[in-house]
Motif scaffolding. Structure first.
Motif, PDB file in Angstrom:
ATOM      1  N   ARG A 133       0.821  -1.212   0.000  1.00 20.13           N
ATOM      2  CA  ARG A 133       0.000   0.000   0.000  1.00 20.13           C
ATOM      3  C   ARG A 133       0.855   1.263   0.000  1.00 20.13           C
ATOM      4  NH1 ARG A 133      -2.871   0.475   4.538  1.00 20.13           N
ATOM      5  NH2 ARG A 133      -1.915  -1.257   5.668  1.00 20.13           N
ATOM      6  N   PHE A 134       1.982   1.234   0.708  1.00 23.55           N
ATOM      7  CA  PHE A 134       2.865   2.406   0.716  1.00 23.55           C
ATOM      8  C   PHE A 134       3.467   2.649  -0.663  1.00 23.55           C
ATOM      9  CE2 PHE A 134       7.276   3.890   0.913  1.00 23.55           C
ATOM     10  CZ  PHE A 134       7.076   5.168   1.412  1.00 23.55           C
ATOM     11  N   ASN A 135       4.008   1.618  -1.299  1.00 18.00           N
ATOM     12  CA  ASN A 135       4.617   1.800  -2.616  1.00 18.00           C
ATOM     13  C   ASN A 135       3.583   2.190  -3.664  1.00 18.00           C
ATOM     14  OD1 ASN A 135       7.649   0.996  -2.603  1.00 18.00           O
ATOM     15  ND2 ASN A 135       6.684  -0.576  -1.361  1.00 18.00           N
ATOM     16  N   THR A 136       2.384   1.624  -3.562  1.00 16.73           N
ATOM     17  CA  THR A 136       1.326   2.010  -4.495  1.00 16.73           C
ATOM     18  C   THR A 136       0.953   3.465  -4.313  1.00 16.73           C
ATOM     19  OG1 THR A 136       0.457  -0.254  -4.435  1.00 16.73           O
ATOM     20  CG2 THR A 136      -0.985   1.457  -5.307  1.00 16.73           C
ATOM     21  N   MET A 137       0.816   3.904  -3.061  1.00 19.42           N
ATOM     22  CA  MET A 137       0.478   5.297  -2.793  1.00 19.42           C
ATOM     23  C   MET A 137       1.597   6.234  -3.233  1.00 19.42           C
ATOM     24  SD  MET A 137      -2.058   7.033  -1.675  1.00 19.42           S
ATOM     25  CE  MET A 137      -2.021   8.763  -2.150  1.00 19.42           C
ATOM     26  N   GLN A 138       2.827   5.793  -3.089  1.00 17.98           N
ATOM     27  CA  GLN A 138       3.939   6.628  -3.529  1.00 17.98           C
ATOM     28  C   GLN A 138       3.915   6.822  -5.047  1.00 17.98           C
ATOM     29  OE1 GLN A 138       8.307   7.219  -1.748  1.00 17.98           O
ATOM     30  NE2 GLN A 138       7.999   5.166  -2.534  1.00 17.98           N
ATOM     31  N   ALA A 139       3.573   5.763  -5.782  1.00 20.79           N
ATOM     32  CA  ALA A 139       3.447   5.884  -7.237  1.00 20.79           C
ATOM     33  C   ALA A 139       2.292   6.807  -7.617  1.00 20.79           C
ATOM     34  CB  ALA A 139       3.250   4.498  -7.854  1.00 20.79           C
ATOM     35  N   LEU A 182      11.467   5.348 -11.442  1.00 20.54           N
ATOM     36  CA  LEU A 182      11.093   4.007 -11.893  1.00 20.54           C
ATOM     37  C   LEU A 182      12.206   3.005 -11.615  1.00 20.54           C
ATOM     38  CD1 LEU A 182       9.426   1.905 -13.463  1.00 20.54           C
ATOM     39  CD2 LEU A 182      10.420   2.838 -15.575  1.00 20.54           C
ATOM     40  N   ILE A 183      13.426   3.352 -11.984  1.00 19.78           N
ATOM     41  CA  ILE A 183      14.544   2.429 -11.790  1.00 19.78           C
ATOM     42  C   ILE A 183      14.787   2.187 -10.304  1.00 19.78           C
ATOM     43  CG2 ILE A 183      17.021   2.107 -12.156  1.00 19.78           C
ATOM     44  CD1 ILE A 183      16.734   3.729 -14.728  1.00 19.78           C
ATOM     45  N   TYR A 184      14.769   3.263  -9.523  1.00 20.03           N
ATOM     46  CA  TYR A 184      15.028   3.133  -8.087  1.00 20.03           C
ATOM     47  C   TYR A 184      13.904   2.373  -7.390  1.00 20.03           C
ATOM     48  CZ  TYR A 184      15.257   4.639  -3.199  1.00 20.03           C
ATOM     49  OH  TYR A 184      15.265   4.666  -1.830  1.00 20.03           O
ATOM     50  N   GLY A 185      12.657   2.766  -7.654  1.00 22.07           N
ATOM     51  CA  GLY A 185      11.533   2.110  -6.998  1.00 22.07           C
ATOM     52  C   GLY A 185      11.392   0.659  -7.412  1.00 22.07           C
ATOM     53  N   PHE A 186      11.521   0.379  -8.690  1.00 17.77           N
ATOM     54  CA  PHE A 186      11.387  -0.993  -9.192  1.00 17.77           C
ATOM     55  C   PHE A 186      12.484  -1.890  -8.608  1.00 17.77           C
ATOM     56  CE2 PHE A 186      12.043  -4.371 -12.296  1.00 17.77           C
ATOM     57  CZ  PHE A 186      10.752  -4.799 -12.537  1.00 17.77           C
ATOM     58  N   SER A 187      13.721  -1.421  -8.636  1.00 22.05           N
ATOM     59  CA  SER A 187      14.835  -2.233  -8.146  1.00 22.05           C
ATOM     60  C   SER A 187      14.737  -2.462  -6.640  1.00 22.05           C
ATOM     61  CB  SER A 187      16.169  -1.548  -8.484  1.00 22.05           C
ATOM     62  OG  SER A 187      16.294  -1.332  -9.875  1.00 22.05           O
ATOM     63  N   ALA A 188      14.406  -1.409  -5.890  1.00 27.14           N
ATOM     64  CA  ALA A 188      14.317  -1.543  -4.441  1.00 27.14           C
ATOM     65  C   ALA A 188      13.226  -2.533  -4.046  1.00 27.14           C
ATOM     66  CB  ALA A 188      14.059  -0.179  -3.800  1.00 27.14           C
ATOM     67  N   CYS A 189      12.092  -2.480  -4.731  1.00 29.15           N
ATOM     68  CA  CYS A 189      10.998  -3.390  -4.405  1.00 29.15           C
ATOM     69  C   CYS A 189      11.357  -4.838  -4.726  1.00 29.15           C
ATOM     70  CB  CYS A 189       9.728  -2.980  -5.146  1.00 29.15           C
ATOM     71  SG  CYS A 189       8.972  -1.460  -4.541  1.00 29.15           S
ATOM     72  N   LEU A 190      12.063  -5.063  -5.800  1.00 28.90           N
ATOM     73  CA  LEU A 190      12.462  -6.429  -6.138  1.00 28.90           C
ATOM     74  C   LEU A 190      13.369  -7.028  -5.067  1.00 28.90           C
ATOM     75  CD1 LEU A 190      13.115  -6.410  -9.993  1.00 28.90           C
ATOM     76  CD2 LEU A 190      11.110  -7.228  -8.752  1.00 28.90           C
ATOM     77  N   GLY A 192      13.101  -6.214  -1.921  1.00 31.66           N
ATOM     78  CA  GLY A 192      12.399  -6.153  -0.653  1.00 31.66           C
ATOM     79  C   GLY A 192      12.728  -4.947   0.193  1.00 31.66           C
ATOM     80  N   LEU A 193      13.341  -3.926  -0.394  1.00 34.04           N
ATOM     81  CA  LEU A 193      13.670  -2.706   0.326  1.00 34.04           C
ATOM     82  C   LEU A 193      12.535  -1.694   0.186  1.00 34.04           C
ATOM     83  CD1 LEU A 193      17.400  -2.393  -0.806  1.00 34.04           C
ATOM     84  CD2 LEU A 193      16.500  -3.464   1.275  1.00 34.04           C
ATOM     85  N   ILE A 194      12.619  -0.605   0.935  1.00 39.41           N
ATOM     86  CA  ILE A 194      11.582   0.423   0.905  1.00 39.41           C
ATOM     87  C   ILE A 194      12.134   1.661   0.223  1.00 39.41           C
ATOM     88  CG2 ILE A 194      10.050   1.880   2.267  1.00 39.41           C
ATOM     89  CD1 ILE A 194      10.069  -0.195   4.424  1.00 39.41           C
ATOM     90  N   PRO A 195      11.752   1.936  -1.022  1.00 43.37           N
ATOM     91  CA  PRO A 195      12.204   3.166  -1.681  1.00 43.37           C
ATOM     92  C   PRO A 195      11.445   4.373  -1.148  1.00 43.37           C
ATOM     93  CG  PRO A 195      10.696   1.974  -3.117  1.00 43.37           C
ATOM     94  CD  PRO A 195      10.884   1.123  -1.893  1.00 43.37           C
ATOM     95  N   ARG A 196      12.160   5.405  -0.819  1.00 40.27           N
ATOM     96  CA  ARG A 196      11.541   6.641  -0.329  1.00 40.27           C
ATOM     97  C   ARG A 196      11.937   7.766  -1.276  1.00 40.27           C
ATOM     98  NH1 ARG A 196       9.111   6.256   4.463  1.00 40.27           N
ATOM     99  NH2 ARG A 196       9.076   8.526   4.669  1.00 40.27           N
ATOM    100  N   LEU A 197      10.988   8.167  -2.113  1.00 34.58           N
ATOM    101  CA  LEU A 197      11.249   9.190  -3.116  1.00 34.58           C
ATOM    102  C   LEU A 197      11.132  10.570  -2.505  1.00 34.58           C
ATOM    103  CD1 LEU A 197       9.147   7.689  -6.056  1.00 34.58           C
ATOM    104  CD2 LEU A 197      11.586   7.403  -5.615  1.00 34.58           C
ATOM    105  N   PRO A 198      12.012  11.500  -2.872  1.00 37.26           N
ATOM    106  CA  PRO A 198      11.891  12.875  -2.370  1.00 37.26           C
ATOM    107  C   PRO A 198      10.604  13.522  -2.859  1.00 37.26           C
ATOM    108  CG  PRO A 198      13.540  12.724  -4.124  1.00 37.26           C
ATOM    109  CD  PRO A 198      13.175  11.320  -3.768  1.00 37.26           C
ATOM    110  N   LEU A 199      10.013  14.344  -2.016  1.00 35.29           N
ATOM    111  CA  LEU A 199       8.764  15.063  -2.287  1.00 35.29           C
ATOM    112  C   LEU A 199       7.544  14.149  -2.322  1.00 35.29           C
ATOM    113  CD1 LEU A 199       9.959  17.368  -5.232  1.00 35.29           C
ATOM    114  CD2 LEU A 199      10.028  17.876  -2.789  1.00 35.29           C
ATOM    115  N   VAL A 200       7.742  12.855  -2.147  1.00 33.85           N
ATOM    116  CA  VAL A 200       6.655  11.897  -2.329  1.00 33.85           C
ATOM    117  C   VAL A 200       6.436  11.019  -1.088  1.00 33.85           C
ATOM    118  CG1 VAL A 200       5.878   9.918  -3.691  1.00 33.85           C
ATOM    119  CG2 VAL A 200       6.963  11.852  -4.825  1.00 33.85           C
ATOM    120  N   ALA A 201       7.520  10.576  -0.477  1.00 37.17           N
ATOM    121  CA  ALA A 201       7.423   9.563   0.587  1.00 37.17           C
ATOM    122  C   ALA A 201       6.602  10.048   1.781  1.00 37.17           C
ATOM    123  CB  ALA A 201       8.837   9.165   1.038  1.00 37.17           C
ATOM    124  N   GLU A 202       6.806  11.284   2.215  1.00 32.20           N
ATOM    125  CA  GLU A 202       6.078  11.777   3.390  1.00 32.20           C
ATOM    126  C   GLU A 202       4.582  11.842   3.123  1.00 32.20           C
ATOM    127  OE1 GLU A 202       7.308  12.206   6.308  1.00 32.20           O
ATOM    128  OE2 GLU A 202       9.348  11.734   5.649  1.00 32.20           O
TER     129      GLU A 202
END
Length: 209
Positions: A133-139, A182-190, A192-202
């Motif tokens: 749910r967090f990664n979906t909301m971040q996208a 895309l590259i950071y979020g896709f790779s981190a999720c594969l 099992g890490l948590i990508p936190r994008l600037p301006l988006v994660a909070e």
């Protein structure tokens, strides 16, 4: 030699009372316990996921989360029209995604339908893990931010000159940010890490309970 001997002299015991300028300063007790700082519920959940490593996230959750980051990239692919046409490496990088991009752009309401589906079916569904749910909301938040460059480009649409250079720079910056996300979020999720994008994660944290 006197200075060197002082450096290697044994330190005084810290179990008594420290003194500063001849006055008692701070009594130290080895058994003294200090209160632990508290974390917010969202931040604590994020740290728990990070501390457990790869085994804490199921393979299905990783795949679902990774695929979600294609949504804002497909929706904002038009911002790469200058870079993709001018630089061949970007054409080679994006070429395998062309069929999926055409399918996404084939119907004008695909973006809106995917937005509604992801938000109400995934983000607001407690049956999915918080990781998904967090990664979906971040996208989703990343896609919503595309409104601002779109409005700016519609209101300021020069044909040539300095204004065109500004629009080209803006579009290229937005595209590169989407590509890196895309590259950071896709790779981190594969992994099992948590990508936190600037301006988006909070913003995503506040929406995911």
């Amino acid at each position: 030699m006197a200075i060197i001997s002082q450096l290697f002299a044994p330190l005084p015991s810290l179990t008594g009372t420290l003194t500063l300028t001849g006055r008692p300063f701070l009594p130290l007790n080895p058994s003294t316990q200090f209160p632990k700082p508290r974390l917010s519920r969202e931040r604590a959940a994020t740290l728990v996921l990070q501390s457990k490593g790869d085994d804490s996230v199921d393979a299905s959750d990783r795949i679902i989360s990774a695929v979600c980051y294609f949504y804002p990239f497909f929706d904002g692919i038009q911002y790469g029209k200058f870079i993709i046409t001018q630089y061949q490496p970007f054409q080679i990088l994006i070429q395998p995604l062309f069929p999926a991009i055409r399918a996404f752009k084939s119907f004008p309401f695909n973006g809106f339908l995917i937005f509604i589906t992801l938000y109400f079916v995934v983000v607001r569904n407690p049956n999915f893990s918080r990781y998904v749910r967090f990664n979906t909301m971040q996208a989703i938040v990343l896609d919503v931010l595309l409104i601002f460059p779109d409005l700016l480009e519609r209101s300021f649409n020069p044909r040539d000159g300095f204004g065109l250079d500004v629009v080209m720079s803006l579009d290229s910056t937005v595209f590169l940010f989407l590509l890196v996300s895309l590259i950071y979020g896709f790779s981190a999720c594969l992994f099992g890490l948590i990508p936190r994008l600037p301006l988006v994660a909070e913003a995503a944290d506040r929406q995911v309970l």
